[in-house]
Motif scaffolding. Structure first.
Motif, PDB file in Angstrom:
ATOM      1  N   ALA A  29      14.899  37.003  43.861  1.00  0.00           N
ATOM      2  CA  ALA A  29      13.734  36.843  42.990  1.00  0.00           C
ATOM      3  C   ALA A  29      12.799  38.046  43.029  1.00  0.00           C
ATOM      4  CB  ALA A  29      12.956  35.581  43.392  1.00  0.00           C
ATOM      5  N   ALA A  30      12.861  38.842  44.088  1.00  0.00           N
ATOM      6  CA  ALA A  30      11.912  39.931  44.296  1.00  0.00           C
ATOM      7  C   ALA A  30      12.167  41.113  43.372  1.00  0.00           C
ATOM      8  CB  ALA A  30      11.960  40.391  45.751  1.00  0.00           C
ATOM      9  N   ASP A  31      11.099  41.872  43.123  1.00  0.00           N
ATOM     10  CA  ASP A  31      11.201  43.117  42.364  1.00  0.00           C
ATOM     11  C   ASP A  31      11.499  44.301  43.277  1.00  0.00           C
ATOM     12  OD1 ASP A  31      10.190  42.173  39.633  1.00  0.00           O
ATOM     13  OD2 ASP A  31       8.562  41.534  40.958  1.00  0.00           O
ATOM     14  N   LEU A  32      11.002  44.227  44.495  1.00  0.00           N
ATOM     15  CA  LEU A  32      11.122  45.335  45.444  1.00  0.00           C
ATOM     16  C   LEU A  32      11.463  44.759  46.813  1.00  0.00           C
ATOM     17  CD1 LEU A  32      10.679  48.287  46.419  1.00  0.00           C
ATOM     18  CD2 LEU A  32       8.231  47.777  46.547  1.00  0.00           C
ATOM     19  N   VAL A  33      12.559  45.186  47.391  1.00  0.00           N
ATOM     20  CA  VAL A  33      12.993  44.697  48.700  1.00  0.00           C
ATOM     21  C   VAL A  33      13.284  45.906  49.596  1.00  0.00           C
ATOM     22  CG1 VAL A  33      14.667  43.324  49.993  1.00  0.00           C
ATOM     23  CG2 VAL A  33      14.013  42.631  47.671  1.00  0.00           C
ATOM     24  N   THR A  34      12.677  45.912  50.772  1.00  0.00           N
ATOM     25  CA  THR A  34      12.945  46.955  51.752  1.00  0.00           C
ATOM     26  C   THR A  34      13.413  46.299  53.043  1.00  0.00           C
ATOM     27  OG1 THR A  34      11.249  48.401  50.815  1.00  0.00           O
ATOM     28  CG2 THR A  34      11.977  48.883  53.055  1.00  0.00           C
ATOM     29  N   GLU A  35      14.521  46.807  53.576  1.00  0.00           N
ATOM     30  CA  GLU A  35      15.029  46.297  54.843  1.00  0.00           C
ATOM     31  C   GLU A  35      14.821  47.357  55.923  1.00  0.00           C
ATOM     32  OE1 GLU A  35      18.945  44.050  56.658  1.00  0.00           O
ATOM     33  OE2 GLU A  35      19.221  45.406  54.970  1.00  0.00           O
ATOM     34  N   MET A  36      14.008  47.019  56.912  1.00  0.00           N
ATOM     35  CA  MET A  36      13.777  47.918  58.040  1.00  0.00           C
ATOM     36  C   MET A  36      14.915  47.725  59.048  1.00  0.00           C
ATOM     37  SD  MET A  36      10.860  47.414  56.446  1.00  0.00           S
ATOM     38  CE  MET A  36       9.206  48.031  56.142  1.00  0.00           C
ATOM     39  N   SER A  37      15.642  48.778  59.341  1.00  0.00           N
ATOM     40  CA  SER A  37      16.742  48.664  60.295  1.00  0.00           C
ATOM     41  C   SER A  37      16.284  49.129  61.673  1.00  0.00           C
ATOM     42  CB  SER A  37      17.945  49.485  59.833  1.00  0.00           C
ATOM     43  OG  SER A  37      17.600  50.846  59.702  1.00  0.00           O
ATOM     44  N   LEU A  38      16.828  48.525  62.699  1.00  0.00           N
ATOM     45  CA  LEU A  38      16.476  48.853  64.072  1.00  0.00           C
ATOM     46  C   LEU A  38      17.456  49.874  64.629  1.00  0.00           C
ATOM     47  CD1 LEU A  38      14.834  48.369  66.651  1.00  0.00           C
ATOM     48  CD2 LEU A  38      16.379  46.467  67.173  1.00  0.00           C
ATOM     49  N   LEU A  39      16.973  51.057  64.947  1.00  0.00           N
ATOM     50  CA  LEU A  39      17.797  52.080  65.583  1.00  0.00           C
ATOM     51  C   LEU A  39      17.495  52.181  67.077  1.00  0.00           C
ATOM     52  CD1 LEU A  39      17.687  54.944  62.908  1.00  0.00           C
ATOM     53  CD2 LEU A  39      19.384  53.127  63.193  1.00  0.00           C
TER      54      LEU A  39
END
Length: 203
Positions: A177-187
């Motif tokens: 449903a979102a317009d903008l999705v950001t996934e923060m990855s763990l390094l």
């Protein structure tokens, strides 16, 4: 050799600028966005509060509804409540992490109370940006109904109001449903090396 390299670079930048200008000319629509920050990495809430700072700087009235983190004395809560209470409304609905409360029904009640507050803020014509901090956790544990949340955002959110939802494990329905999705990855994270949460970095 240096002059040739500089000349090629300048020509390349001119082509990129021209292409960018053509692309930007096609971007004319304005709308209130549904924004999701998720993933295992740090920075989801931090980014959301960064947008709150932008809103304040632009004179855009905004609101925060904080789920889950209720017992923490956070820098963002102190900052906004003490210095920008007129510009940004700040609500806390959670009583702490689920392992702190150890009471599922209390957690559900707190989440639902937060969602009622969230809906009021989103519908308020005076509010232009609403941050629902850690709501994804409440959705993950089914304290809130994902279909209800998505339906409200798609059906009742005013066209120019922005809503940002943060927290790990965003549900597929919300991502869709979102317009903008950001996934923060763990390094890498100092917690794994025995370092506790640091003031100014984590809270």
């Amino acid at each position: 050799m240096s002059d040739d390299l500089d000349t090629r670079h300048n020509e390349k930048m001119k082509r990129i600028k021209a292409a960018r200008t053509r692309m930007m000319a096609t971007k004319t629509e304005e709308k209130g966005l549904i924004i999701v920050h998720t993933g295992a990495g740090k920075g989801k809430s931090s980014s959301g509060f960064g947008m709150i700072m932008r809103c304040i700087a632009h004179g855009m009235p905004c609101a925060v509804v904080q789920f889950i983190k209720g017992t923490w004395v956070t820098g963002e809560a102190e900052f906004l409540r003490n210095r920008f209470a007129q510009e940004c409304r700040f609500f806390v609905s959670g009583e702490g992490f689920t392992w702190d409360t150890q009471d599922r029904q209390r957690d559900i009640a707190a989440a639902r109370n937060g969602w009622e507050i969230a809906k009021e803020q989103i519908l308020d014509p005076d509010v232009q940006f609403v941050l629902l901090d850690e709501i994804n956790i409440a959705l993950r544990y089914d304290y809130l109904d994902i279909d209800e949340v998505v339906d409200f955002l798609q059906t009742y959110k005013p066209p120019m109001t922005h809503v940002c939802l943060t927290g790990r494990n965003a549900k597929p329905e919300l991502i869709e449903a979102a317009d903008l999705v950001t996934e923060m990855s763990l390094l890498k994270h100092p917690f794994k090396e025995g370092v506790k949460a640091q003031k100014g970095v984590e809270f």
